[in-house]
Design a protein around this motif. Structure first.
Motif, PDB file in Angstrom:
ATOM      1  N   ASN A 179      11.370 -26.735 -13.348  1.00  0.00           N
ATOM      2  CA  ASN A 179      11.934 -25.716 -14.228  1.00  0.00           C
ATOM      3  C   ASN A 179      11.546 -25.992 -15.683  1.00  0.00           C
ATOM      4  O   ASN A 179      10.949 -27.032 -15.983  1.00  0.00           O
ATOM      5  N   PRO A 180      11.849 -25.085 -16.597  1.00  0.00           N
ATOM      6  CA  PRO A 180      11.451 -25.269 -17.998  1.00  0.00           C
ATOM      7  C   PRO A 180      11.967 -26.547 -18.650  1.00  0.00           C
ATOM      8  O   PRO A 180      11.384 -27.021 -19.618  1.00  0.00           O
ATOM      9  N   LYS A 181      13.042 -27.128 -18.126  1.00  0.00           N
ATOM     10  CA  LYS A 181      13.586 -28.372 -18.690  1.00  0.00           C
ATOM     11  C   LYS A 181      13.097 -29.604 -17.947  1.00  0.00           C
ATOM     12  O   LYS A 181      13.607 -30.700 -18.131  1.00  0.00           O
ATOM     13  N   GLY A 182      12.115 -29.431 -17.050  1.00  0.00           N
ATOM     14  CA  GLY A 182      11.530 -30.564 -16.348  1.00  0.00           C
ATOM     15  C   GLY A 182      12.269 -31.012 -15.104  1.00  0.00           C
ATOM     16  O   GLY A 182      11.983 -32.083 -14.568  1.00  0.00           O
ATOM     17  N   LYS A 183      13.214 -30.224 -14.615  1.00  0.00           N
ATOM     18  CA  LYS A 183      13.952 -30.576 -13.396  1.00  0.00           C
ATOM     19  C   LYS A 183      13.254 -29.987 -12.175  1.00  0.00           C
ATOM     20  O   LYS A 183      12.728 -28.882 -12.202  1.00  0.00           O
ATOM     21  N   ARG A 184      13.291 -30.730 -11.080  1.00  0.00           N
ATOM     22  CA  ARG A 184      12.615 -30.331  -9.837  1.00  0.00           C
ATOM     23  C   ARG A 184      13.456 -29.320  -9.054  1.00  0.00           C
ATOM     24  O   ARG A 184      14.649 -29.523  -8.841  1.00  0.00           O
ATOM     25  N   ILE A 185      12.816 -28.235  -8.623  1.00  0.00           N
ATOM     26  CA  ILE A 185      13.464 -27.219  -7.790  1.00  0.00           C
ATOM     27  C   ILE A 185      12.710 -27.144  -6.468  1.00  0.00           C
ATOM     28  O   ILE A 185      11.501 -26.898  -6.448  1.00  0.00           O
ATOM     29  N   ILE A 186      13.416 -27.369  -5.377  1.00  0.00           N
ATOM     30  CA  ILE A 186      12.833 -27.274  -4.038  1.00  0.00           C
ATOM     31  C   ILE A 186      13.100 -25.859  -3.522  1.00  0.00           C
ATOM     32  O   ILE A 186      14.238 -25.387  -3.560  1.00  0.00           O
ATOM     33  N   VAL A 187      12.058 -25.192  -3.048  1.00  0.00           N
ATOM     34  CA  VAL A 187      12.187 -23.843  -2.497  1.00  0.00           C
ATOM     35  C   VAL A 187      12.218 -23.952  -0.977  1.00  0.00           C
ATOM     36  O   VAL A 187      11.322 -24.539  -0.372  1.00  0.00           O
ATOM     37  N   ASN A 188      13.275 -23.413  -0.391  1.00  0.00           N
ATOM     38  CA  ASN A 188      13.460 -23.456   1.057  1.00  0.00           C
ATOM     39  C   ASN A 188      13.716 -22.026   1.540  1.00  0.00           C
ATOM     40  O   ASN A 188      14.592 -21.353   1.015  1.00  0.00           O
ATOM     41  N   PRO A 189      12.961 -21.540   2.528  1.00  0.00           N
ATOM     42  CA  PRO A 189      13.207 -20.180   3.025  1.00  0.00           C
ATOM     43  C   PRO A 189      14.601 -20.045   3.630  1.00  0.00           C
ATOM     44  O   PRO A 189      15.152 -20.998   4.181  1.00  0.00           O
ATOM     45  N   LEU A 190      15.166 -18.847   3.526  1.00  0.00           N
ATOM     46  CA  LEU A 190      16.486 -18.590   4.095  1.00  0.00           C
ATOM     47  C   LEU A 190      16.535 -18.874   5.592  1.00  0.00           C
ATOM     48  O   LEU A 190      17.534 -19.373   6.106  1.00  0.00           O
ATOM     49  N   TYR A 191      15.436 -18.566   6.286  1.00  0.00           N
ATOM     50  CA  TYR A 191      15.441 -18.757   7.740  1.00  0.00           C
ATOM     51  C   TYR A 191      15.423 -20.227   8.133  1.00  0.00           C
ATOM     52  O   TYR A 191      15.618 -20.558   9.299  1.00  0.00           O
ATOM     53  N   ALA A 192      15.193 -21.119   7.181  1.00  0.00           N
ATOM     54  CA  ALA A 192      15.040 -22.544   7.503  1.00  0.00           C
ATOM     55  C   ALA A 192      16.118 -23.409   6.824  1.00  0.00           C
ATOM     56  O   ALA A 192      15.854 -24.542   6.458  1.00  0.00           O
ATOM     57  N   ILE A 193      17.313 -22.887   6.695  1.00  0.00           N
ATOM     58  CA  ILE A 193      18.399 -23.663   6.091  1.00  0.00           C
ATOM     59  C   ILE A 193      18.655 -24.943   6.881  1.00  0.00           C
ATOM     60  O   ILE A 193      19.035 -25.960   6.330  1.00  0.00           O
ATOM     61  N   SER A 194      18.409 -24.918   8.167  1.00  0.00           N
ATOM     62  CA  SER A 194      18.614 -26.111   9.003  1.00  0.00           C
ATOM     63  C   SER A 194      17.749 -27.277   8.537  1.00  0.00           C
ATOM     64  O   SER A 194      18.082 -28.432   8.782  1.00  0.00           O
ATOM     65  N   ASN A 195      16.646 -27.001   7.840  1.00  0.00           N
ATOM     66  CA  ASN A 195      15.773 -28.073   7.338  1.00  0.00           C
ATOM     67  C   ASN A 195      16.418 -28.890   6.242  1.00  0.00           C
ATOM     68  O   ASN A 195      15.922 -29.961   5.894  1.00  0.00           O
ATOM     69  N   LEU A 196      17.510 -28.416   5.667  1.00  0.00           N
ATOM     70  CA  LEU A 196      18.170 -29.133   4.580  1.00  0.00           C
ATOM     71  C   LEU A 196      18.980 -30.311   5.110  1.00  0.00           C
ATOM     72  O   LEU A 196      19.434 -31.140   4.338  1.00  0.00           O
ATOM     73  N   PHE A 197      19.160 -30.403   6.441  1.00  0.00           N
ATOM     74  CA  PHE A 197      19.994 -31.469   7.003  1.00  0.00           C
ATOM     75  C   PHE A 197      19.199 -32.416   7.858  1.00  0.00           C
ATOM     76  O   PHE A 197      18.264 -32.142   8.447  1.00  0.00           O
TER      77      PHE A 197
END
Length: 141
Positions: free
Chosen positions: A123-141
């Motif tokens: 992001n503009p302040k140098g923080k990391r943003i991970i993009v995860n598709p809605l259909y793959a929420i299970s990948n967050l666990f």
């Protein structure tokens, strides 16, 4: 409200293809509040994939400073870290609230769930943003 009940009231069939067509494909007819419905379905998916050995609650963040309106859809825990998650029903959308929260609480990274494919950006302040598709929420666990 249960999302199956709501989909039935809206006349949307109970098949995955029907739900994807009506809720997740960008060119379909807009529902009354597609964003809120998408957030609800994402929340139910989060609960579905959390450990079944304990009770889980969903948390969010809201800036209560007078004259400001900002909130982060979900605040998750990952070990000793907290991870903010913003849910978007389309491909675009401001994430100003997520950035404010990350700066205020010194958060290392955040998650954006949307119609986008897997990805990552800074992001503009140098923080990391991970993009995860809605259909793959299970990948967050």
């Amino acid at each position: 409200i249960d999302h199956g009940f709501l989909l039935n009231l809206l006349g949307i069939g109970d098949t995955t293809n029907s739900i994807v067509k009506e809720l997740l494909v960008a060119n379909t007819v807009d529902l009354v509040d597609k964003g809120s419905l998408t957030e609800m379905v994402a929340g139910l998916e989060l609960l579905k994939y959390m450990s079944s050995n304990e009770r889980h609650d969903l948390y969010y963040w809201q800036n209560l400073t007078r004259g400001t309106v900002s909130e982060v859809d979900y605040v998750l825990s990952s070990g000793i870290d907290i991870v903010p998650m913003e849910v978007k029903s389309g491909l675009k959308g401001s994430m100003a609230s997520l950035y404010v929260f990350m700066d205020k609480e010194h958060i290392k990274y955040g998650i954006r769930c949307s119609l986008e494919n897997f990805g990552e950006f800074v992001n503009p302040k140098g923080k990391r943003i991970i993009v995860n598709p809605l259909y793959a929420i299970s990948n967050l666990f």
